[in-house]
Design a protein around this motif. Structure first.
Motif, PDB file in Angstrom:
ATOM      1  N   MET A 131       0.929  -1.147  -0.018  1.00  0.00           N
ATOM      2  CA  MET A 131       0.014  -0.089  -0.104  1.00  0.00           C
ATOM      3  C   MET A 131       0.859   1.056   0.169  1.00  0.00           C
ATOM      4  SD  MET A 131      -3.333   1.011   0.123  1.00  0.00           S
ATOM      5  CE  MET A 131      -4.242   0.048   0.856  1.00  0.00           C
ATOM      6  N   PHE A 132       0.726   1.994  -1.016  1.00  0.00           N
ATOM      7  CA  PHE A 132       1.525   3.265  -1.255  1.00  0.00           C
ATOM      8  C   PHE A 132       0.741   4.406  -0.254  1.00  0.00           C
ATOM      9  CE2 PHE A 132       2.647   1.068  -4.933  1.00  0.00           C
ATOM     10  CZ  PHE A 132       3.760   0.767  -4.697  1.00  0.00           C
ATOM     11  N   LYS A 133       1.454   5.256   0.302  1.00  0.00           N
ATOM     12  CA  LYS A 133       0.990   6.476   0.873  1.00  0.00           C
ATOM     13  C   LYS A 133       1.142   7.622  -0.129  1.00  0.00           C
ATOM     14  CE  LYS A 133       3.836   6.573   4.503  1.00  0.00           C
ATOM     15  NZ  LYS A 133       4.551   6.791   5.538  1.00  0.00           N
ATOM     16  N   VAL A 134      -0.142   8.393  -0.286  1.00  0.00           N
ATOM     17  CA  VAL A 134      -0.050   9.330  -1.245  1.00  0.00           C
ATOM     18  C   VAL A 134      -0.538  10.805  -0.659  1.00  0.00           C
ATOM     19  CG1 VAL A 134      -1.377  10.140  -3.328  1.00  0.00           C
ATOM     20  CG2 VAL A 134      -0.879   7.582  -3.047  1.00  0.00           C
ATOM     21  N   ALA A 135       0.245  11.811  -0.971  1.00  0.00           N
ATOM     22  CA  ALA A 135      -0.465  13.215  -0.609  1.00  0.00           C
ATOM     23  C   ALA A 135      -0.643  13.896  -1.584  1.00  0.00           C
ATOM     24  CB  ALA A 135       1.019  13.878   0.141  1.00  0.00           C
ATOM     25  N   ILE A 136      -1.734  14.689  -1.726  1.00  0.00           N
ATOM     26  CA  ILE A 136      -2.406  15.572  -2.916  1.00  0.00           C
ATOM     27  C   ILE A 136      -2.399  16.834  -2.271  1.00  0.00           C
ATOM     28  CG2 ILE A 136      -4.354  15.722  -4.123  1.00  0.00           C
ATOM     29  CD1 ILE A 136      -5.219  12.788  -3.466  1.00  0.00           C
ATOM     30  N   LEU A 137      -1.698  17.726  -3.211  1.00  0.00           N
ATOM     31  CA  LEU A 137      -1.706  19.091  -2.863  1.00  0.00           C
ATOM     32  C   LEU A 137      -2.431  19.810  -4.189  1.00  0.00           C
ATOM     33  CD1 LEU A 137       2.040  19.279  -1.896  1.00  0.00           C
ATOM     34  CD2 LEU A 137      -0.003  19.023  -0.418  1.00  0.00           C
ATOM     35  N   THR A 138      -3.410  20.659  -3.741  1.00  0.00           N
ATOM     36  CA  THR A 138      -4.299  21.318  -4.930  1.00  0.00           C
ATOM     37  C   THR A 138      -3.635  22.629  -4.803  1.00  0.00           C
ATOM     38  OG1 THR A 138      -6.078  20.111  -5.086  1.00  0.00           O
ATOM     39  CG2 THR A 138      -6.272  22.275  -5.624  1.00  0.00           C
TER      40      THR A 138
ATOM     41  N   SER B  87     -10.218  15.890  -5.682  1.00  0.00           N
ATOM     42  CA  SER B  87     -11.192  15.005  -5.656  1.00  0.00           C
ATOM     43  C   SER B  87     -11.000  13.604  -6.604  1.00  0.00           C
ATOM     44  CB  SER B  87     -12.740  15.338  -5.493  1.00  0.00           C
ATOM     45  OG  SER B  87     -12.743  16.425  -4.634  1.00  0.00           O
ATOM     46  N   LEU B  88     -10.905  14.425  -7.812  1.00  0.00           N
ATOM     47  CA  LEU B  88     -10.784  13.321  -8.723  1.00  0.00           C
ATOM     48  C   LEU B  88      -9.300  12.213  -8.503  1.00  0.00           C
ATOM     49  CD1 LEU B  88     -11.410  11.995 -11.563  1.00  0.00           C
ATOM     50  CD2 LEU B  88     -10.047  13.880 -12.811  1.00  0.00           C
ATOM     51  N   ILE B  89      -8.222  12.995  -8.306  1.00  0.00           N
ATOM     52  CA  ILE B  89      -6.900  12.219  -7.900  1.00  0.00           C
ATOM     53  C   ILE B  89      -7.009  11.186  -6.815  1.00  0.00           C
ATOM     54  CG2 ILE B  89      -4.721  12.409  -6.978  1.00  0.00           C
ATOM     55  CD1 ILE B  89      -4.670  15.333  -8.305  1.00  0.00           C
ATOM     56  N   GLN B  90      -8.088  11.717  -5.848  1.00  0.00           N
ATOM     57  CA  GLN B  90      -8.393  10.718  -4.596  1.00  0.00           C
ATOM     58  C   GLN B  90      -8.808   9.422  -5.305  1.00  0.00           C
ATOM     59  OE1 GLN B  90      -9.717  12.287  -0.976  1.00  0.00           O
ATOM     60  NE2 GLN B  90      -9.267  14.382  -1.699  1.00  0.00           N
ATOM     61  N   GLU B  91      -9.712   9.630  -6.153  1.00  0.00           N
ATOM     62  CA  GLU B  91     -10.451   8.430  -6.691  1.00  0.00           C
ATOM     63  C   GLU B  91      -9.678   7.577  -7.657  1.00  0.00           C
ATOM     64  OE1 GLU B  91     -13.822   9.698  -9.124  1.00  0.00           O
ATOM     65  OE2 GLU B  91     -14.682  11.240  -7.438  1.00  0.00           O
ATOM     66  N   MET B  92      -8.770   8.250  -8.443  1.00  0.00           N
ATOM     67  CA  MET B  92      -7.955   7.619  -9.605  1.00  0.00           C
ATOM     68  C   MET B  92      -6.958   6.698  -8.816  1.00  0.00           C
ATOM     69  SD  MET B  92      -7.741  10.100 -12.781  1.00  0.00           S
ATOM     70  CE  MET B  92      -7.008   8.958 -13.869  1.00  0.00           C
ATOM     71  N   VAL B  93      -6.386   7.253  -7.710  1.00  0.00           N
ATOM     72  CA  VAL B  93      -5.319   6.563  -7.067  1.00  0.00           C
ATOM     73  C   VAL B  93      -5.559   5.434  -6.138  1.00  0.00           C
ATOM     74  CG1 VAL B  93      -3.466   8.415  -7.238  1.00  0.00           C
ATOM     75  CG2 VAL B  93      -4.859   8.148  -5.092  1.00  0.00           C
TER      76      VAL B  93
ATOM     77  N   ASP C 291      -6.673   2.666  -6.744  1.00  0.00           N
ATOM     78  CA  ASP C 291      -6.306   1.113  -7.349  1.00  0.00           C
ATOM     79  C   ASP C 291      -4.859   0.981  -7.369  1.00  0.00           C
ATOM     80  OD1 ASP C 291      -9.067   0.631  -7.347  1.00  0.00           O
ATOM     81  OD2 ASP C 291      -9.340   1.282  -9.390  1.00  0.00           O
ATOM     82  N   LEU C 292      -4.081   1.910  -6.827  1.00  0.00           N
ATOM     83  CA  LEU C 292      -2.523   1.689  -7.187  1.00  0.00           C
ATOM     84  C   LEU C 292      -1.840   0.379  -6.415  1.00  0.00           C
ATOM     85  CD1 LEU C 292      -0.951   5.095  -6.839  1.00  0.00           C
ATOM     86  CD2 LEU C 292      -0.917   3.459  -9.035  1.00  0.00           C
ATOM     87  N   PRO C 293      -2.197   0.010  -5.381  1.00  0.00           N
ATOM     88  CA  PRO C 293      -3.059   0.480  -4.223  1.00  0.00           C
ATOM     89  C   PRO C 293      -2.543   1.368  -3.418  1.00  0.00           C
ATOM     90  CG  PRO C 293      -1.931  -1.672  -3.325  1.00  0.00           C
ATOM     91  CD  PRO C 293      -1.473  -1.384  -5.060  1.00  0.00           C
ATOM     92  N   ALA C 294      -3.326   2.433  -2.882  1.00  0.00           N
ATOM     93  CA  ALA C 294      -2.816   3.745  -2.277  1.00  0.00           C
ATOM     94  C   ALA C 294      -3.694   4.195  -1.335  1.00  0.00           C
ATOM     95  CB  ALA C 294      -2.541   4.886  -3.337  1.00  0.00           C
TER      96      ALA C 294
ATOM     97  N   SER D 141      -3.900   9.402 -15.909  1.00  0.00           N
ATOM     98  CA  SER D 141      -4.246   7.888 -16.417  1.00  0.00           C
ATOM     99  C   SER D 141      -3.030   7.490 -17.206  1.00  0.00           C
ATOM    100  CB  SER D 141      -5.464   7.943 -17.319  1.00  0.00           C
ATOM    101  OG  SER D 141      -5.437   8.895 -18.506  1.00  0.00           O
ATOM    102  N   ILE D 142      -2.175   8.598 -17.986  1.00  0.00           N
ATOM    103  CA  ILE D 142      -1.244   7.997 -18.524  1.00  0.00           C
ATOM    104  C   ILE D 142      -0.063   7.469 -17.971  1.00  0.00           C
ATOM    105  CG2 ILE D 142       0.704   9.101 -20.273  1.00  0.00           C
ATOM    106  CD1 ILE D 142      -1.412  11.090 -20.867  1.00  0.00           C
ATOM    107  N   ILE D 143       0.185   8.015 -16.805  1.00  0.00           N
ATOM    108  CA  ILE D 143       1.206   7.338 -15.887  1.00  0.00           C
ATOM    109  C   ILE D 143       0.950   6.332 -14.815  1.00  0.00           C
ATOM    110  CG2 ILE D 143       2.723   9.506 -16.168  1.00  0.00           C
ATOM    111  CD1 ILE D 143       1.881  10.560 -13.217  1.00  0.00           C
ATOM    112  N   LEU D 144      -0.459   6.222 -14.717  1.00  0.00           N
ATOM    113  CA  LEU D 144      -0.715   5.513 -13.559  1.00  0.00           C
ATOM    114  C   LEU D 144      -0.378   4.093 -13.442  1.00  0.00           C
ATOM    115  CD1 LEU D 144      -2.843   6.125 -11.230  1.00  0.00           C
ATOM    116  CD2 LEU D 144      -4.620   5.586 -12.528  1.00  0.00           C
ATOM    117  N   LEU D 145      -0.282   3.334 -14.868  1.00  0.00           N
ATOM    118  CA  LEU D 145       0.307   2.023 -14.637  1.00  0.00           C
ATOM    119  C   LEU D 145       1.776   1.988 -14.502  1.00  0.00           C
ATOM    120  CD1 LEU D 145      -1.763   0.408 -17.938  1.00  0.00           C
ATOM    121  CD2 LEU D 145      -1.962   0.006 -15.616  1.00  0.00           C
ATOM    122  N   ALA D 146       2.506   2.973 -14.605  1.00  0.00           N
ATOM    123  CA  ALA D 146       3.986   3.049 -14.545  1.00  0.00           C
ATOM    124  C   ALA D 146       4.419   3.297 -12.808  1.00  0.00           C
ATOM    125  CB  ALA D 146       4.545   3.829 -15.481  1.00  0.00           C
TER     126      ALA D 146
END
Length: 163
Positions: free
Chosen positions: A1-8, A24-30, A32-35, A140-145
């Motif tokens: 499980m990765f820890k993510v910080a989001i800064l708007t 909010s969108l970033i929170q949804e998209m990450v 499945d990283l899992p994060a 979405s372009i970088i999510l898989l990497a």
């Protein structure tokens, strides 16, 4: 499980004058990283405050991934890339190049993005644009990497060409 910080990064958002759809969108998209999102903050377009938030996210919160949204264009207040350059130890240009290249297929305006990606300690910092549409396209372009990159950053000794 990765820890993510989001800064708007948004002057109006930091004053409560605008809803933060991109964050909010970033929170949804990450998810499945899992994060796990360990920090979320809206800050004004001020270089010192961005630097401070990036350092806090990397050094104190030990976020594996720090995603910023906003402040990557050409307006005089767009200083997110400069703040990022001030705190990173190494650039990771492939992520930013991939986002711009894919975005250019949709709009010529992608070439004005000044987004930076880099490493501070064991944190990967990625600048995303400010609009929800652009966030979705770019992330979405970088999510898989990202899982592989974050694993490498955490010390995964396996060969990159394997698997």
């Amino acid at each position: 499980m990765f820890k993510v910080a989001i800064l708007t990064i948004s002057e109006r958002g930091s004053k409560g004058e605008r809803e933060d759809s991109s964050g909010s969108l970033i929170q949804e998209m990450v998810r499945d990283l899992p994060a796990e999102v360990v920090h979320y903050e809206i800050i004004p377009d001020e270089k010192e405050k961005i630097v401070e938030a990036l350092k806090k996210s990397a050094d104190q919160l030990k976020a594996d991934l720090i995603l910023t949204t906003g402040g990557t264009g050409l307006s005089p207040r767009d200083v997110t890339p400069e703040a990022t350059l001030e705190v990173i130890e190494k650039e990771v240009p492939g992520f930013s190049e991939a986002m711009r290249a894919e975005s250019l297929k949709k709009t010529p305006h992608a070439m004005i993005s000044r987004a930076i990606t880099g490493i501070r300690g064991s944190s990967l910092i990625v600048n995303l644009p400010g609009s929800p549409k652009s966030v979705r396209e770019n992330l979405s372009i970088i999510l898989l990497a990202l899982p592989h990159a974050l694993s490498k950053l955490k010390g995964d000794p396996s060969e990159c060409g394997q698997g």
